[in-house]
Write an enzyme that holds these catalytic residues in place. Structure first.
Site, short mmCIF file in Angstrom:
data_model
loop_
_atom_site.label_atom_id
_atom_site.label_comp_id
_atom_site.label_asym_id
_atom_site.label_seq_id
_atom_site.Cartn_x
_atom_site.Cartn_y
_atom_site.Cartn_z
N GLU A 38 0.52 -1.42 0.06
CA GLU A 38 0.04 -0.28 0.07
C GLU A 38 0.97 1.61 -0.05
OE1 GLU A 38 -0.28 -2.09 2.11
OE2 GLU A 38 -2.17 -3.12 2.88
N ASP A 77 5.94 -5.83 6.96
CA ASP A 77 4.62 -5.74 6.03
C ASP A 77 3.87 -6.26 5.68
OD1 ASP A 77 2.27 -3.93 6.38
OD2 ASP A 77 3.37 -1.99 5.66
N ASP A 99 9.67 -12.94 -4.49
CA ASP A 99 8.57 -13.32 -3.51
C ASP A 99 9.41 -12.71 -2.13
OD1 ASP A 99 8.63 -15.07 -1.37
OD2 ASP A 99 7.77 -16.82 -2.93
N GLY A 100 8.93 -12.62 -0.68
CA GLY A 100 9.93 -11.76 0.21
C GLY A 100 10.96 -13.08 0.32
#
Length: 350
Positions: A7, A100, A70-71
């Site tokens: 966001e 987050d 992809d974290g």
């Protein structure tokens, strides 16, 4: 670095610090980022920042480096025991990591990976600088009446501190924040790689205010860059809430730090040597709240305020302590089903 944060609001807050040289945000959902840019512009708006390298959209700030990957894979490939030893996978360590992403309450495999997978959390540990820290959001804060977390929806949150300790983190702190705009206060965790960061956590509010003045960007509009954070708010984070402590102490078996040790010397006929041995054993009495805390658990600096105030304060002083706490936290206490809000309000108005 930011894990998730599609966001843009976390990126916006990080970029308010003049000490930040670079922010890598690893978000798997690129479509989410641009959807937020179009439909949630306030969340990722940096147009008011009085900074030469800033931009209207936070993602265009010269310090921002957005990676649509992809974290979990990104950190495992670069910092885990199975990391890929190639030049393109080499990264400098992070001073701060902010997760987050999903809530630990989410019942999906990726949430399990983020909050319970030791190898992944070790990779996060390895990605930090010597005195680096990681911040995680842990979902809605508990009530005093909430069940122990290891048998409820918050099971992953309940074991996270243990896994982080196994990963190598030296100091772990849980706090809650009521300005997030959610229905209830939200909980967060800070895990520190060294004792140096632990000392910073317990700084005085005045020291924090000085740092805020030095390092936070000014806005073109003249409005403060931080709405809900100052030195006083930081000191309120330093000790876990009473609700977190209560829930922690309901665990089975009862944590050692929630056990009061008293002495049993009923048998006056024992000789001195036997009495000394019996005294050393002690008799454990389980109390509903933590009384003695070790340096090894999250609640090591928490004071047993209620017991202390009851035993050591007069009627008037106890009322003042209660009302000071009530006024400071009234906005969230109003919706807390565990307290009698109206009666406390009337008491403090008199």
């Amino acid at each position: 670095g930011i894990i998730g944060g599609g966001e843009g609001a976390t990126l916006r807050e990080v970029l308010k610090h003049t000490t930040v040289e670079k922010v890598i945000m690893i978000e798997i959902d690129e479509e989410m980022v641009y959807f937020s840019k179009e439909h949630l512009p306030d969340w990722c708006d940096c147009s008011d920042f009085d900074f030469d390298g800033s931009a209207d959209w936070c993602g265009d700030d010269e310090r921002a480096d957005l990676r649509y990957e992809d974290g979990a894979a990104w950190f495992n490939n670069r910092f885990s025991d199975q990391r890929i030893d190639e030049e393109e996978y080499k990264e400098d360590p992070f001073d701060v990591l902010i997760m987050d992403a999903l809530d630990p309450q989410d019942d999906i495999p990726f949430a399990d990976l983020l909050y319970t997978d030791l190898s992944f959390l070790k990779a996060l540990y390895g990605s930090l600088s010597h005195d680096g820290i990681i911040v995680m959001q842990l979902g809605g804060a508990p009530y005093i009446s909430s069940p122990p977390e290891n048998v409820a929806l918050n099971a992953k949150r309940g074991i996270l501190t243990q896994i982080l300790s196994r990963a190598g983190f030296k100091s772990i702190h849980i706090f809650e924040e009521s300005h997030c705009g959610f229905h209830a206060p939200w909980s967060f965790l800070v895990a520190m790689k060294s004792e140096v960061s632990r000392k910073r956590w317990y700084r005085l509010g005045a020291e924090v205010d000085i740092d805020i003045h030095r390092r936070i960007l000014r806005n073109h509009s003249g409005k403060p860059a931080l709405k809900h954070f100052d030195g006083a708010m930081m000191t309120s984070y330093q000790l876990p809430s009473k609700a977190f402590e209560s829930v922690y102490c309901k665990a089975t078996p009862t944590p050692e730090s929630c056990v009061e040790v008293t002495m049993d010397s009923n048998n006056s006929n024992k000789n001195n040597e036997e009495e000394e041995e019996e005294t050393m054993k002690g008799r454990k009495e389980i109390r509903s709240q933590s009384v003695r805390r070790t340096r090894q658990n999250t609640f090591d600096m928490y004071l047993d305020r209620h017991t202390y105030e009851k035993n050591n304060s007069g009627e008037g002083e106890s009322k003042n302590i209660l009302c000071d706490y009530f006024y400071y936290n009234e906005s969230r206490l109003k919706y807390n089903i565990a307290i009698d809000y109206e009666n406390i309000r009337k008491l403090c108005e008199n």
